[in-house]
Design an enzyme around this catalytic site. Structure first.
Site, PDB file in Angstrom:
ATOM      1  N   CYS A 120       0.825  -1.220   0.000  1.00 21.68           N
ATOM      2  CA  CYS A 120       0.000   0.000   0.000  1.00 21.68           C
ATOM      3  C   CYS A 120       0.854   1.264   0.000  1.00 21.68           C
ATOM      4  O   CYS A 120       0.370   2.348  -0.311  1.00 21.68           O
ATOM      5  CB  CYS A 120      -0.939   0.017   1.200  1.00 21.68           C
ATOM      6  SG  CYS A 120      -1.988  -1.435   1.299  1.00 21.68           S
ATOM      7  N   HIS A 245      -3.136   7.297   2.723  1.00 25.91           N
ATOM      8  CA  HIS A 245      -3.617   5.986   2.273  1.00 25.91           C
ATOM      9  C   HIS A 245      -4.991   5.715   2.896  1.00 25.91           C
ATOM     10  O   HIS A 245      -5.210   5.951   4.087  1.00 25.91           O
ATOM     11  CB  HIS A 245      -2.614   4.923   2.686  1.00 25.91           C
ATOM     12  CG  HIS A 245      -3.078   3.527   2.455  1.00 25.91           C
ATOM     13  ND1 HIS A 245      -3.698   3.127   1.286  1.00 25.91           N
ATOM     14  CD2 HIS A 245      -3.014   2.415   3.245  1.00 25.91           C
ATOM     15  CE1 HIS A 245      -3.997   1.848   1.374  1.00 25.91           C
ATOM     16  NE2 HIS A 245      -3.603   1.390   2.544  1.00 25.91           N
ATOM     17  N   ASN A 276     -10.148   0.041   0.490  1.00 24.60           N
ATOM     18  CA  ASN A 276      -8.690   0.130   0.466  1.00 24.60           C
ATOM     19  C   ASN A 276      -8.190  -0.474  -0.842  1.00 24.60           C
ATOM     20  O   ASN A 276      -8.326  -1.675  -1.057  1.00 24.60           O
ATOM     21  CB  ASN A 276      -8.136  -0.625   1.683  1.00 24.60           C
ATOM     22  CG  ASN A 276      -6.615  -0.641   1.731  1.00 24.60           C
ATOM     23  OD1 ASN A 276      -5.938  -0.303   0.761  1.00 24.60           O
ATOM     24  ND2 ASN A 276      -6.081  -1.042   2.869  1.00 24.60           N
TER      25      ASN A 276
HETATM   26  O1  UT7 Z   1      -3.590  -1.222   3.873  1.00 17.49           O
HETATM   27  C1  UT7 Z   1      -3.074  -2.268   4.668  1.00 17.49           C
HETATM   28  C2  UT7 Z   1      -3.075  -1.869   6.069  1.00 17.49           C
HETATM   29  N1  UT7 Z   1      -4.298  -2.268   6.695  1.00 17.49           N
HETATM   30  C3  UT7 Z   1      -4.859  -1.486   7.608  1.00 17.49           C
HETATM   31  O2  UT7 Z   1      -4.421  -0.393   7.858  1.00 17.49           O
HETATM   32  C4  UT7 Z   1      -6.001  -2.040   8.398  1.00 17.49           C
HETATM   33  C5  UT7 Z   1      -5.898  -1.613   9.821  1.00 17.49           C
HETATM   34  N2  UT7 Z   1      -6.857  -2.258  10.700  1.00 17.49           N
HETATM   35  C6  UT7 Z   1      -8.185  -1.968  10.670  1.00 17.49           C
HETATM   36  O3  UT7 Z   1      -8.639  -1.216   9.841  1.00 17.49           O
HETATM   37  C7  UT7 Z   1      -9.064  -2.568  11.734  1.00 17.49           C
HETATM   38  O4  UT7 Z   1      -8.250  -3.191  12.686  1.00 17.49           O
HETATM   39  C8  UT7 Z   1     -10.117  -3.581  11.196  1.00 17.49           C
HETATM   40  C9  UT7 Z   1     -11.171  -2.854  10.390  1.00 17.49           C
HETATM   41  C10 UT7 Z   1      -9.438  -4.636  10.351  1.00 17.49           C
HETATM   42  C11 UT7 Z   1     -10.806  -4.276  12.369  1.00 17.49           C
HETATM   43  O5  UT7 Z   1     -11.422  -3.290  13.171  1.00 17.49           O
HETATM   44  P1  UT7 Z   1     -11.194  -3.262  14.752  1.00 17.49           P
HETATM   45  O6  UT7 Z   1     -11.987  -2.156  15.282  1.00 17.49           O
HETATM   46  O7  UT7 Z   1      -9.705  -3.240  14.996  1.00 17.49           O
HETATM   47  O8  UT7 Z   1     -11.841  -4.601  15.216  1.00 17.49           O
HETATM   48  P2  UT7 Z   1     -11.180  -5.869  15.941  1.00 17.49           P
HETATM   49  O9  UT7 Z   1     -10.366  -6.649  14.951  1.00 17.49           O
HETATM   50  O10 UT7 Z   1     -10.523  -5.414  17.212  1.00 17.49           O
HETATM   51  O11 UT7 Z   1     -12.466  -6.679  16.297  1.00 17.49           O
HETATM   52  C12 UT7 Z   1     -13.449  -6.210  17.224  1.00 17.49           C
HETATM   53  C13 UT7 Z   1     -14.608  -7.166  17.193  1.00 17.49           C
HETATM   54  C14 UT7 Z   1     -14.176  -8.612  17.354  1.00 17.49           C
HETATM   55  O12 UT7 Z   1     -15.204  -9.288  18.036  1.00 17.49           O
HETATM   56  P3  UT7 Z   1     -15.098  -9.622  19.588  1.00 17.49           P
HETATM   57  O13 UT7 Z   1     -13.859 -10.462  19.751  1.00 17.49           O
HETATM   58  O14 UT7 Z   1     -14.980  -8.297  20.282  1.00 17.49           O
HETATM   59  O15 UT7 Z   1     -16.368 -10.358  19.894  1.00 17.49           O
HETATM   60  C15 UT7 Z   1     -14.103  -9.119  15.942  1.00 17.49           C
HETATM   61  O16 UT7 Z   1     -14.264 -10.514  15.852  1.00 17.49           O
HETATM   62  O17 UT7 Z   1     -15.263  -7.088  15.909  1.00 17.49           O
HETATM   63  C16 UT7 Z   1     -15.276  -8.393  15.312  1.00 17.49           C
HETATM   64  N3  UT7 Z   1     -15.141  -8.225  13.874  1.00 17.49           N
HETATM   65  C17 UT7 Z   1     -16.197  -8.047  13.063  1.00 17.49           C
HETATM   66  N4  UT7 Z   1     -17.512  -7.992  13.314  1.00 17.49           N
HETATM   67  C18 UT7 Z   1     -18.337  -7.798  12.277  1.00 17.49           C
HETATM   68  C19 UT7 Z   1     -14.013  -8.190  13.131  1.00 17.49           C
HETATM   69  N5  UT7 Z   1     -14.319  -7.995  11.827  1.00 17.49           N
HETATM   70  C20 UT7 Z   1     -15.664  -7.920  11.775  1.00 17.49           C
HETATM   71  C21 UT7 Z   1     -16.581  -7.739  10.723  1.00 17.49           C
HETATM   72  N6  UT7 Z   1     -17.900  -7.678  11.007  1.00 17.49           N
HETATM   73  N7  UT7 Z   1     -16.178  -7.580   9.433  1.00 17.49           N
END
Ligand code: UT7
Length: 320
Positions: A120, A245, A276
């Site tokens: 990216c 980005h 993205n």
């Molecule tokens: O360009 C490459 C670089 N990439 C990035 O910069 C991405 C950076 N990271 C992010 O954008 C975020 O970390 C994500 C969007 C990938 C995830 O968001 P988050 O707020 O960090 O969520 P999390 O992974 O901490 O998950 C929180 C909760 C979890 O559930 P529990 O364990 O609290 O019950 C996940 O299982 O949300 C759940 N979860 C989802 N729920 C519904 C994770 N993905 C999803 C989903 N839909 N798609």
């Protein structure tokens, strides 16, 4: 040896973009059976929909479309270009690269052509390489393209990744100028974070430790942005636009807060209907700001790209 280009600068002359016709909404993803909701994706990422390439579309065809539009916008012919640099990390095969095929498809002739893979971060790396080639006299006019078909590399059962990405391409024409139009690059990397995002050995799809990448982006990249502004010899208040980005709207907003950007700075928030698009994200977002008239020719814009590797790069440019 006769060096005659010591005081030559580089600028972006024109941009072109290609957003595939296919569109996939959050609701459609959720309706497909993935354990997610439109609301979760919108509130946690800022994404509402993303463009998705068709089966016949490839990184090379999308890049060629974007490049042709950039040439048309500049009133140039492909034979006016002497180097093509493609930033991408989603070619189906490692060999051959895409740049030579793009050059041929455009009718550019036997020009220099190579690919850059900084994931990216790729567009800002490629832009820097192109600007240096122009400043040194190695090239006179360069087509720099960021193009990705991320949907080839997505596991649609992995809700931590598949909701984030989209396809697309955007191109910039870089050429010599009397005034600096592309500032020195602030770039770097951290290979210790290589496991955080990428295609693991023996796997076929992108996997990511999202929260770790999120923490890295929101805590480590502010100083990189500041360094790019310092290197350009300007202040944050001189910026008309910030084009980071488009990984997650919450990352964009955290960077805006960390940099204490004045309200006068237009912030690219292209992610809502683009997702993205990795190396295509910064040039697509910039092209949209130009198309909508949110920035004017000659404005200072800070570009900042980051991603797998980990890699990052940023520079201040003058808007074409
Ligand atoms: O360009 C490459 C670089 N990439 C990035 O910069 C991405 C950076 N990271 C992010 O954008 C975020 O970390 C994500 C969007 C990938 C995830 O968001 P988050 O707020 O960090 O969520 P999390 O992974 O901490 O998950 C929180 C909760 C979890 O559930 P529990 O364990 O609290 O019950 C996940 O299982 O949300 C759940 N979860 C989802 N729920 C519904 C994770 N993905 C999803 C989903 N839909 N798609």
């Amino acid at each position: 040896m006769n060096v005659t280009t010591a005081s030559r600068h580089a600028r972006i002359r024109a941009l072109g973009e290609h957003r595939p016709a296919g569109v996939l909404t959050n609701s459609e993803i959720a309706a497909g059976g993935l354990d997610t909701t439109d609301e979760w994706i919108r509130t946690r990422t800022g994404i509402d929909r993303r463009h998705v390439a068709g089966a016949e579309e490839t990184v090379v065809t999308m890049a060629t479309e974007a490049a042709a539009k950039a040439l048309a916008a500049a009133g140039l012919d492909a034979r006016d270009v002497d180097l093509v640099v493609l930033a991408t990390c989603t070619m189906r095969n490692a060999i051959p690269g895409g740049a030579a095929r793009i050059a041929t498809a455009l009718g550019a002739g036997p020009v220099g052509a190579f690919d850059v893979n900084a994931a990216c971060g790729g567009f800002c790396y490629a832009l820097s390489v192109a600007a240096d080639a122009v400043r040194s006299g190695s090239a006179n006019r360069v087509l720099v393209i960021g193009a990705e078909k991320l949907t080839d590399w997505l596991d649609w059962t992995d809700r931590g990744t598949c909701i984030l990405f989209g396809d697309g391409a955007a191109a910039a024409i870089v050429e010599a100028s009397d005034e600096p139009g592309i500032g020195p690059v602030a770039w770097g990397s951290d290979g210790a974070g290589a496991e955080l995002v990428g295609v693991p050995d023996g796997d076929w799809a992108i996997r990511m430790d999202g929260p770790a990448v999120f923490r890295w982006a929101t805590t480590q990249l502010g100083p990189v942005a500041r360094r790019a502004v310092d290197l350009a010899g300007i202040e944050m208040g001189d910026l008309a636009a910030f084009v980071p980005h488009q990984a997650n709207l919450r990352i964009v907003d955290a960077l805006v807060r960390a940099l204490k950007l004045p309200d006068t700075v237009v912030v690219a928030r292209d992610i809502a209907d683009t997702g993205n698009t990795s190396a295509a994200s910064v040039p697509l977002a910039l092209a949209r700001l130009v198309a909508t008239g949110d920035v004017q020719s000659g404005d200072h814009a800070l570009l900042l790209a980051f991603g797998a590797g980990l890699t990052y790069a940023g520079q201040v440019i003058r808007v074409p």
